[in-house]
Design a protein around this motif. Structure first.
Motif, PDB file in Angstrom:
ATOM      1  N   SER A 175       7.159  18.792 -13.459  1.00 26.66           N
ATOM      2  CA  SER A 175       8.364  19.361 -14.054  1.00 26.66           C
ATOM      3  C   SER A 175       9.458  19.430 -13.004  1.00 26.66           C
ATOM      4  N   GLY A 176      10.677  19.746 -13.426  1.00 25.21           N
ATOM      5  CA  GLY A 176      11.802  19.768 -12.507  1.00 25.21           C
ATOM      6  C   GLY A 176      11.908  21.036 -11.686  1.00 25.21           C
TER       7      GLY A 176
ATOM      8  N   HIS B 219      10.689  23.833  -9.017  1.00 27.02           N
ATOM      9  CA  HIS B 219       9.814  23.983  -7.835  1.00 27.02           C
ATOM     10  C   HIS B 219       9.067  22.675  -7.530  1.00 27.02           C
ATOM     11  N   SER B 220       9.800  21.587  -7.539  1.00 24.35           N
ATOM     12  CA  SER B 220       9.166  20.275  -7.368  1.00 24.35           C
ATOM     13  C   SER B 220       8.491  20.126  -6.013  1.00 24.35           C
ATOM     14  N   LEU B 221       9.091  20.688  -4.951  1.00 24.58           N
ATOM     15  CA  LEU B 221       8.482  20.573  -3.627  1.00 24.58           C
ATOM     16  C   LEU B 221       7.153  21.317  -3.576  1.00 24.58           C
ATOM     17  N   VAL B 222       7.108  22.521  -4.143  1.00 21.65           N
ATOM     18  CA  VAL B 222       5.869  23.310  -4.155  1.00 21.65           C
ATOM     19  C   VAL B 222       4.774  22.574  -4.921  1.00 21.65           C
ATOM     20  N   GLN B 223       5.141  21.987  -6.065  1.00 21.08           N
ATOM     21  CA  GLN B 223       4.164  21.218  -6.848  1.00 21.08           C
ATOM     22  C   GLN B 223       3.579  20.079  -6.018  1.00 21.08           C
ATOM     23  N   ALA B 224       4.462  19.337  -5.391  1.00 18.10           N
ATOM     24  CA  ALA B 224       4.010  18.171  -4.625  1.00 18.10           C
ATOM     25  C   ALA B 224       3.104  18.572  -3.472  1.00 18.10           C
ATOM     26  N   VAL B 225       3.493  19.608  -2.720  1.00 16.74           N
ATOM     27  CA  VAL B 225       2.712  20.009  -1.550  1.00 16.74           C
ATOM     28  C   VAL B 225       1.340  20.523  -1.949  1.00 16.74           C
TER      29      VAL B 225
ATOM     30  N   ILE C 257       0.820  -1.203   0.000  1.00 20.26           N
ATOM     31  CA  ILE C 257       0.000   0.000   0.000  1.00 20.26           C
ATOM     32  C   ILE C 257       0.859   1.261   0.000  1.00 20.26           C
ATOM     33  N   PHE C 258       2.012   1.199   0.669  1.00 19.79           N
ATOM     34  CA  PHE C 258       2.900   2.369   0.719  1.00 19.79           C
ATOM     35  C   PHE C 258       3.649   2.549  -0.601  1.00 19.79           C
ATOM     36  N   GLU C 259       4.055   1.455  -1.223  1.00 18.20           N
ATOM     37  CA  GLU C 259       4.723   1.542  -2.516  1.00 18.20           C
ATOM     38  C   GLU C 259       3.784   2.122  -3.564  1.00 18.20           C
ATOM     39  N   ALA C 260       2.507   1.716  -3.529  1.00 15.88           N
ATOM     40  CA  ALA C 260       1.526   2.250  -4.472  1.00 15.88           C
ATOM     41  C   ALA C 260       1.345   3.753  -4.266  1.00 15.88           C
ATOM     42  N   PHE C 261       1.334   4.186  -3.000  1.00 13.12           N
ATOM     43  CA  PHE C 261       1.183   5.610  -2.709  1.00 13.12           C
ATOM     44  C   PHE C 261       2.399   6.404  -3.192  1.00 13.12           C
ATOM     45  N   LEU C 262       3.600   5.857  -2.974  1.00  7.47           N
ATOM     46  CA  LEU C 262       4.807   6.530  -3.445  1.00  7.47           C
ATOM     47  C   LEU C 262       4.811   6.669  -4.965  1.00  7.47           C
ATOM     48  N   HIS C 263       4.305   5.651  -5.641  1.00  9.61           N
ATOM     49  CA  HIS C 263       4.211   5.699  -7.102  1.00  9.61           C
ATOM     50  C   HIS C 263       3.305   6.845  -7.532  1.00  9.61           C
ATOM     51  N   ASP C 264       2.162   7.000  -6.841  1.00  9.05           N
ATOM     52  CA  ASP C 264       1.242   8.090  -7.168  1.00  9.05           C
ATOM     53  C   ASP C 264       1.827   9.442  -6.782  1.00  9.05           C
ATOM     54  N   LEU C 265       2.582   9.463  -5.701  1.00 13.76           N
ATOM     55  CA  LEU C 265       3.172  10.716  -5.224  1.00 13.76           C
ATOM     56  C   LEU C 265       4.135  11.294  -6.264  1.00 13.76           C
ATOM     57  N   LYS C 266       4.896  10.436  -6.908  1.00 11.16           N
ATOM     58  CA  LYS C 266       5.851  10.901  -7.917  1.00 11.16           C
ATOM     59  C   LYS C 266       5.145  11.551  -9.105  1.00 11.16           C
ATOM     60  N   LYS C 267       3.913  11.118  -9.383  1.00  8.20           N
ATOM     61  CA  LYS C 267       3.168  11.679 -10.508  1.00  8.20           C
ATOM     62  C   LYS C 267       2.701  13.108 -10.246  1.00  8.20           C
ATOM     63  N   LEU C 268       2.738  13.538  -8.992  1.00  7.02           N
ATOM     64  CA  LEU C 268       2.298  14.892  -8.664  1.00  7.02           C
ATOM     65  C   LEU C 268       3.298  15.942  -9.137  1.00  7.02           C
ATOM     66  N   VAL C 269       4.520  15.526  -9.389  1.00 11.95           N
ATOM     67  CA  VAL C 269       5.546  16.454  -9.869  1.00 11.95           C
ATOM     68  C   VAL C 269       5.581  16.388 -11.392  1.00 11.95           C
TER      69      VAL C 269
END
Length: 468
Positions: free
Chosen positions: A316-317, A319-325, A302-314
């Motif tokens: 572009s390269g 302001h990656s932190l702002v995009q993710a948050v 379940i955590f690996e699946a969430f991490l996979h989705d989390l990466k899709k929130l970024v």
């Protein structure tokens, strides 16, 4: 993180580290988390006038991440084992751990007192985390990386690609037979990914390895592997089956004995050099399973699946932190709204889609009238083919056809009925008598695995559908 004892809570983001590279020191990565967790541990948490106690239950991470946050040597070091004091041996560039005498287990006090100088190489804030045992609460029995993508994947690659001096492998003809068999299987839709054949073994995901080990492997490997290799594989299959669900809680000691037999025979059957840290860590699975009540409660899927989705929130390269948050905050509002509108219920239901009647027995256990999803087992261990269902009030009655005769699928390393695995012939299906079963008497959903014999099926329970 996920709240363990609050049902239906999603995985949530606690913190994100942002930098030009991975953090060099674990303190800058973890100290804020440890400080906040210690405050919560002391004061608790109040939400809408309701108080909650907060404590770290288990730390689940793959081997490199676990070594980093604990400040210990990596899995290929001499004193790499995080649970016991065994010392590895080096053969060229290959570190291996012989099976033999029992080594003393590591403990929290000795870890904090710097009594493991060859094991610990950096201080970690986790030694000051309240309510957390730096040894016992770090999970080594993580099914995804230890068992499926670790030991099992190594075995399959060994059978396919071979190893110098090892004669145990699948010949080209046998590989083609296994691949052809895998392509014919119609496994339940609970497994969202289709099980690919051996040509794509290098692309297999952890879910495919799990499907192969727990459901299909013992059928497609039968009479293709040598007896010694096959029985060795069966030890791993039965052990993981028994520890994957709390339904088989009474057989955990038996599973532990199977794992010890598996590890003991590994070096003799293949090569001692191949006994890496993953193979050795199978010896520590039992303690983790007993501590956390089953592999399911410490799974990383379940955590690996969430991490996979989390990466899709970024996207572009820059302001990656702002995009993710920002996108995480929006996503949280969506998830909360969905949970409020569609609260999961354990109550069985029946709904009609086109001409099909779909029955949900409980969360994660759905029956449909197609070959993949129409098989279930009753509390009396009777395999039944689902036909339809009716609902009266809150009660659901499931109708289907049972077999005149069903027999154990195998006898070694134990009788298959210990894991509710049976074999039956479609000619023995009693189509003349429609059976009626209350949904409360349905034990689990089963996969029907085709064998090489026409009409003969192996029925294997899906461990996640047991009522536990």
């Amino acid at each position: 993180m996920q709240a363990h004892n609050v049902p239906h809570t999603p995985v949530m983001t606690v913190a994100i580290f942002c930098g030009e590279s991975k953090p060099l020191f674990v303190k800058e990565f973890l100290q804020p988390f440890v400080d906040e967790m210690n405050r919560l541990h002391v004061t608790g948490l109040t939400i809408k006038s309701r108080s909650y106690w907060v404590e770290a239950r288990a730390i689940i991470a793959d081997a490199p991440a676990r070594a980093f946050i604990k400040g210990v040597k990596l899995h290929n070091a001499y004193s790499a084992c995080m649970k016991c004091t065994i010392v590895g041996e080096l053969d060229g560039h290959q570190m291996y751990f012989r099976y033999g005498e029992q080594y003393p287990p590591r403990n929290y006090k000795d870890f904090c007192d710097d009594k493991y100088p060859t094991h610990v190489n950096n201080p970690t804030p986790f030694t000051s985390l309240l309510g957390c045992d730096i040894v016992d609460d770090f999970v080594s029995a993580k099914d995804m990386h230890l068992i499926y993508k670790g030991v099992e994947a190594k075995l399959l690659h060994l059978w396919i690609n071979g190893f110098p001096g090892v004669t145990c492998y699948l010949r080209r003809r046998q590989q083609r037979e296994v691949s052809a068999h895998l392509r014919l299987l119609r496994l339940p839709s609970d497994y969202q990914r289709k099980l690919r054949d051996l040509r794509y073994i290098h692309l297999w995901k952890a879910s495919e390895y799990r499907m192969f080990l727990l459901v299909a492997g013992f059928v497609v490997l039968k009479d293709r592997l040598s007896d010694a290799e096959y029985q060795h594989f069966m030890l791993l299959m039965m052990a993981v089956t028994f520890i994957s669900t709390t339904y088989h809680r009474a057989t955990r000691e038996l599973a532990d004995s199977y794992l010890h037999r598996f590890v003991a025979a590994y070096g003799d059957l293949y090569s001692p050099v191949l006994m890496n840290s993953n193979v050795h860590n199978l010896l520590h699975v039992y303690n983790d399973v007993c501590t956390f009540d089953g592999l399911k409660n410490i799974s990383a899927f379940i955590f690996e699946a969430f991490l996979h989705d989390l990466k899709k929130l970024v996207h572009s390269g820059r302001h990656s932190l702002v995009q993710a948050v920002h996108r995480l905050l929006k996503l949280q509002h969506v998830i909360v709204a969905q949970l409020q509108q569609n609260k999961p219920v354990d109550e069985p239901s029946v709904r009609t889609v086109g001409v099909n009647t779909i029955t949900t027995v409980r969360q994660g256990f759905a029956l449909r009238k197609n070959f993949r999803d129409q098989w279930f087992m009753t509390n009396s261990s009777e395999v039944v083919r689902y036909e339809t269902a009716t609902k009266t009030g809150k009660d659901v009655t499931v109708q289907g056809y049972a077999f005149f005769k069903q027999v154990p699928a195998f006898t070694e390393p134990c009788l298959s009925t210990e894991a509710n695995i049976y074999s039956a012939n479609m000619e023995d299906l009693n189509k003349g008598e429609l059976q009626h079963d209350a949904s409360s008497t349905l034990m689990c959903k089963v996969a029907a695995v085709e064998t090489g014999q026409e009409g003969v099926l192996m029925f294997v329970p899906l461990t996640h559908t047991y009522i536990c």
